[in-house]
Scaffold this motif. Structure first.
Motif, mmCIF file in Angstrom:
data_model
loop_
_atom_site.group_PDB
_atom_site.id
_atom_site.type_symbol
_atom_site.label_atom_id
_atom_site.label_comp_id
_atom_site.label_asym_id
_atom_site.label_seq_id
_atom_site.Cartn_x
_atom_site.Cartn_y
_atom_site.Cartn_z
ATOM 1 N N ARG A 194 68.568 49.360 7.685
ATOM 2 C CA ARG A 194 68.199 50.108 8.899
ATOM 3 C C ARG A 194 68.514 49.342 10.181
ATOM 4 O O ARG A 194 68.824 49.940 11.202
ATOM 5 C CB ARG A 194 66.712 50.455 8.862
ATOM 6 C CG ARG A 194 65.790 49.239 8.923
ATOM 7 C CD ARG A 194 64.328 49.590 8.937
ATOM 8 N NE ARG A 194 63.525 48.383 9.175
ATOM 9 C CZ ARG A 194 62.230 48.378 9.406
ATOM 10 N NH1 ARG A 194 61.566 49.520 9.406
ATOM 11 N NH2 ARG A 194 61.585 47.250 9.630
ATOM 12 N N ILE A 214 66.900 56.300 11.737
ATOM 13 C CA ILE A 214 67.082 55.303 10.685
ATOM 14 C C ILE A 214 66.516 53.954 11.122
ATOM 15 O O ILE A 214 65.826 53.274 10.349
ATOM 16 C CB ILE A 214 68.567 55.177 10.296
ATOM 17 C CG1 ILE A 214 69.057 56.479 9.646
ATOM 18 C CG2 ILE A 214 68.786 53.998 9.341
ATOM 19 C CD1 ILE A 214 70.514 56.490 9.267
ATOM 20 N N CYS A 227 62.803 53.839 10.730
ATOM 21 C CA CYS A 227 62.293 54.175 9.399
ATOM 22 C C CYS A 227 61.304 53.095 8.949
ATOM 23 O O CYS A 227 61.632 51.911 8.904
ATOM 24 C CB CYS A 227 63.473 54.274 8.426
ATOM 25 S SG CYS A 227 63.030 54.831 6.784
#
Length: 295
Positions: free
Chosen positions: A234, A242, A245
Motif C-alpha cells: 500500500r 489503497i 487501507c
C-alpha cells in the motif's frame, strides 16, 4: 554391502535441532527455486495504474518482464526470502514436529486433529518471524521498484511508514496461512500414508503428496493472499483508498469495488503454479535433510 536406510522407518521423533535445521534448508530451497513465478503473482495481484505493469497471464508477464527489465528483475527481492525463510522455516518445522509429538500425532491411524493443530501452531510462530521479510520482498518485486537492497528497503519503509508497516498484513497473513497450513499438512500426511503405507523411503511420495497438498491449499486461500498483497504494498500506491487501507476488511472492500468477484482470484494461476512444485520440493527437501542430518 551397506544396508539401505529405511527413511520413513526412522523414529519420527528426530529431535528439535534436526527438525529445525532440515526445515531451514527446505524453506530456502522451496522459495528460491520458484521465486520468478512468485514475482509474477505479486505483480498480477497489485492494482497497477501503469500499462506496463498490467499482465494478461503468466507467459505474457514473464516475456514482458524479462524483455523490458531483464531477467534479473525476476529475482529482485530473493535475498529477503533467503534471509527470512531459513529462520522462519526452522521455527515452522520445529514447532510442527514438537506439537505433533505433544498431541500424539505419531500414533497409529488418522491423526488429522493433531496434524492440523501442529500445522496451525507452526504457522503462527513462523509468520511472526517472516512477515517483515515478506513485506520487503514484495516491495522489491513491484514494477519499477526503487529498491535493490533489502536493508535499504527496510530502512525506507520504516522511515516513511513506521514499524507497523511490517505487520499491517500479519492478521490477514494468519487468516490465510493457518487454514492453508492446516489443509496442506493434513492433506500431505494423509496422502503420504495412502501412497506409501509401508513407510519405506519414497521421494516420489513426498513430491506428489506435497505438490497436491500445496496446490489445493494455495487455491483455497488465494482471495486472502490478494488482500495481503494490497496491504503489504500500500505504501507504494498513489491512490488514496489503497494508501489508507487499514486491514483485511478494507482490502477486501477495495478488491470488490474495483474488480468484483474475479478480483479475489487475481494471481490464482501463478500462486498455484508456485506452490505445487515449491511444496513438493519443500517436503522432499525437508524429509531428505532430516534423514541425512540424523545419519
Amino acid at each position: 554391502m551397506t544396508e539401505e536406510v529405511e527413511y520413513e522407518a526412522l523414529s519420527p521423533n528426530a529431535g528439535l535441532t534436526v527438525n529445525m535445521l532440515a526445515g531451514a534448508l527446505a524453506g530456502i530451497s522451496e522459495h528460491a527455486v520458484m521465486f520468478p513465478v512468485d514475482v509474477i503473482k505479486t505483480r498480477m495481484q497489485v492494482f497497477a495504474t501503469s500499462p506496463g505493469a498490467v499482465y494478461t497471464g503468466i507467459g505474457n508477464a514473464f516475456t514482458r518482464i524479462s524483455s523490458t527489465e531483464g531477467m534479473r528483475a525476476l529475482w529482485r527481492g530473493v535475498s529477503s526470502v533467503i534471509l527470512g525463510a531459513g529462520p522462519a522455516h526452522a521455527v515452522h518445522f520445529g514447532t510442527y514436529e514438537a506439537i505433533k509429538e505433544l498431541t500424539g500425532g505419531h500414533g497409529e491411524g488418522n491423526q488429522w486433529v493433531s496434524t492440523s493443530l501442529a500445522g496451525a501452531a507452526a504457522t503462527i510462530a513462523s509468520d511472526a518471524l517472516m512477515n517483515p521479510f515478506d513485506v520487503i520482498k514484495q516491495r522489491m518485486q513491484l514494477h519499477q521498484s526503487e529498491f535493490r537492497s533489502v536493508f535499504t528497503c527496510a530502512r525506507v519503509v520504516y522511515r516513511n511508514e513506521g514499524f507497523s508497516a511490517f505487520y499491517v498484513s500479519y492478521p490477514t497473513t494468519l487468516m490465510m496461512s493457518v487454514p492453508f497450513t492446516a489443509v496442506q499438512f493434513t492433506a500431505y500426511e494423509q496422502l503420504k500414508k495412502v501412497m506409501n503405507p509401508t513407510g519405506e523411503y519414497s521421494p516420489v511420495t513426498h513430491m506428489v503428496a506435497g505438490g497436491l497438498a500445496g496446490g489445493v491449499a494455495a487455491g483455497v486461500t488465494t482471495p486472502l493472499d490478494v488482500a495481503k498483497t494490497i496491504l503489504q504494498t500500500r505504501g507504494t500506491s498513489h491512490e488514496a483508498d489503497i494508501r489508507n487501507c487499514k486491514g483485511m476488511i478494507d482490502a477486501m472492500r477495495i478488491i470488490w469495488v474495483r474488480d468484483g468477484m474475479k478480483g479475489f482470484a487475481r494471481g490464482l494461476a501463478p500462486r498455484v503454479l508456485t506452490f505445487m512444485p515449491s511444496n513438493a520440493l519443500c517436503w522432499l527437501s525437508y524429509e531428505f535433510f532430516k534423514a541425512v542430518i540424523r545419519e
